[in-house]
Design a protein around this motif. Structure first.
Motif, PDB file in Angstrom:
ATOM      1  N   SER A   1      -1.449   4.356  -9.759  1.00  0.00           N
ATOM      2  CA  SER A   1      -1.974   3.541  -9.002  1.00  0.00           C
ATOM      3  C   SER A   1      -3.276   4.228  -8.364  1.00  0.00           C
ATOM      4  CB  SER A   1      -1.442   2.703  -8.358  1.00  0.00           C
ATOM      5  OG  SER A   1      -0.388   3.221  -7.414  1.00  0.00           O
ATOM      6  N   GLN A   2      -4.055   3.446  -7.348  1.00  0.00           N
ATOM      7  CA  GLN A   2      -4.751   3.998  -6.751  1.00  0.00           C
ATOM      8  C   GLN A   2      -4.636   3.151  -5.061  1.00  0.00           C
ATOM      9  OE1 GLN A   2      -7.154   6.501  -6.904  1.00  0.00           O
ATOM     10  NE2 GLN A   2      -6.177   6.803  -9.026  1.00  0.00           N
ATOM     11  N   VAL A   3      -5.164   3.894  -4.139  1.00  0.00           N
ATOM     12  CA  VAL A   3      -5.154   3.484  -2.633  1.00  0.00           C
ATOM     13  C   VAL A   3      -6.246   4.431  -1.734  1.00  0.00           C
ATOM     14  CG1 VAL A   3      -3.640   5.225  -1.830  1.00  0.00           C
ATOM     15  CG2 VAL A   3      -3.423   2.837  -0.870  1.00  0.00           C
TER      16      VAL A   3
ATOM     17  N   ASP B   1       0.738  -1.395   0.066  1.00  0.00           N
ATOM     18  CA  ASP B   1      -0.042  -0.033  -0.073  1.00  0.00           C
ATOM     19  C   ASP B   1       0.843   1.170   0.183  1.00  0.00           C
ATOM     20  OD1 ASP B   1      -2.400  -1.525   0.072  1.00  0.00           O
ATOM     21  OD2 ASP B   1      -2.612  -1.408   2.004  1.00  0.00           O
TER      22      ASP B   1
ATOM     23  N   ARG C   1       1.976   1.599  -3.513  1.00  0.00           N
ATOM     24  CA  ARG C   1       0.680   2.262  -4.209  1.00  0.00           C
ATOM     25  C   ARG C   1       0.465   3.647  -4.025  1.00  0.00           C
ATOM     26  NH1 ARG C   1      -1.857  -2.766  -2.100  1.00  0.00           N
ATOM     27  NH2 ARG C   1      -1.604  -4.311  -3.843  1.00  0.00           N
TER      28      ARG C   1
ATOM     29  N   ARG D   1       0.154   6.717  -6.693  1.00  0.00           N
ATOM     30  CA  ARG D   1      -0.837   7.497  -6.893  1.00  0.00           C
ATOM     31  C   ARG D   1      -0.427   8.916  -7.150  1.00  0.00           C
ATOM     32  NH1 ARG D   1      -3.552  10.738  -3.639  1.00  0.00           N
ATOM     33  NH2 ARG D   1      -5.868  11.097  -3.920  1.00  0.00           N
TER      34      ARG D   1
END
Length: 348
Positions: A50-52, A38, A41, A45
């Motif tokens: 990417s997304q988190v 995470d 990520r 982001r």
């Protein structure tokens, strides 16, 4: 000898890996633990890759990333200036604080903290942290210029005279800080105490940006003096015979060290022993050639300070141990070990 030469690239690779690992751990660990994936990520982001979860992004981007960047800048710069001072003084026990930068910066910060309520009464309260940083930086620069002036002799800049002047200036600064502590109220005293203990907790992108500008100049110029520092290891007379402009080199090293250490103390408070311990460890691994010592010290300094900050956040969680206390607890015994080792060899 061949084996030692083969190991040097491996050591540099390991130091780089240590810094990257420390950077990741500094982002992932704290009062709220974040999974390493995470964490990656969240960094992705910021680049749109990417997304988190929003709460994870908030913690990484606005709290831990500026703190981690500040720790990297401070650790690398303190280690770099420590390596340079040890080369200039030709003494493994030398430290950037010897020329009075740290004590002068601490005095400048103390003056703003204790007297700023009426000296800076016309400024908004939100400016006070920046005024403290500015006071620390100005105090470090003024102290360094004073020590440099006191170190001037008919033959040029005397390193021994600067050392003695730095010790005297540090004692005077300590006395004035004690006086300011005596007249401070409870709030001022608490702020002053935590400043002198050192912490990365006040990091934000604005402060990191100012620190990065100062460190960029130091990182650009000091490594270029590696060959001159190697020549100075032979002695000043020998360095002159090798074509080194000794006075110019000493002046540049001293002023750039003042800029680097002053900016670090202004941003994070007093963090001791990084500039002493890290270059010595690097010399044990890679030898005395400053062309290797300087970059390796920067890698190890940044990595170790980030790891120390992680420990400082976790050891008394959810509270936070000032990082200056931790570096002193680790660095002071190492300093005593170096001192006893030097005494057994017949002196410093």
């Amino acid at each position: 000898m061949d084996s030692a030469h083969r190991l040097r690239p491996v050591i540099m690779l390991l130091l780089t890996a240590l810094l990257l690992l420390a950077f990741l751990l500094s982002l992932a660990l704290g009062a709220v633990a974040i999974h390493p994936l995470d964490t990656v990520r969240a960094l992705g982001r910021m680049l749109g890759l990417s997304q988190v979860a929003p709460e994870t992004a908030l913690i990484i981007e606005h709290i831990r990333l500026p703190r981690t960047l500040m720790g990297l800048l401070v650790g690398a710069t303190l280690a770099l200036t420590g390596a340079v001072m040890q080369g200039l003084f030709r003494n493994p026990l030398a430290d950037p604080g010897l020329i009075g930068v740290s004590s002068g910066a601490a005095l400048g910060a103390a003056l703003v903290i204790v007297l700023g309520s009426w000296l800076l009464a016309s400024l908004p309260a939100s400016w006070m942290p920046y005024a403290t940083v500015g006071g620390a930086f100005i105090g470090g620069v003024i102290t360094t210029l004073l020590v440099y002036r006191l170190g001037q002799t008919a033959q040029g800049t005397s390193v021994a005279s600067m050392l003695l002047a730095g010790i005297a200036i540090a004692a005077i600064s300590g006395a004035f800080i004690g006086l300011l502590s005596y007249i401070a109220d409870d709030t001022m005293l608490r702020t002053l105490t935590f400043w002198n203990m050192g912490s990365l907790g006040g990091a934000n992108f604005e402060r990191v940006g100012v620190l990065a500008l100062c460190c960029a100049l130091v990182w650009w110029r000091l490594p270029r003096q590696a060959k001159a520092l190697n020549a100075l290891l032979l002695g000043e007379s020998e360095a002159r015979h090798l074509g080194v402009d000794v006075e110019r080199v000493k002046r540049e090293l001293i002023l750039l060290t003042a800029l680097g250490v002053g900016a670090c103390v202004a941003a994070a408070g007093l963090i001791g022993f990084v500039g002493l311990v890290v270059p010595h460890l690097v010399r044990l691994m890679l030898g005395a050639d400053h062309r290797r010592v300087i970059p390796a010290s920067m890698l190890l300094g940044g990595g170790l300070l980030l790891l120390a900050d992680v420990v400082a956040r976790l050891v008394v969680a959810p509270a936070e141990l000032p990082i200056g206390i931790l570096t002193a607890l680790l660095g002071a015994p190492f300093f005593l070990m170096l001192l006893m080792r030097a005494q057994r060899r017949g002196g410093l």
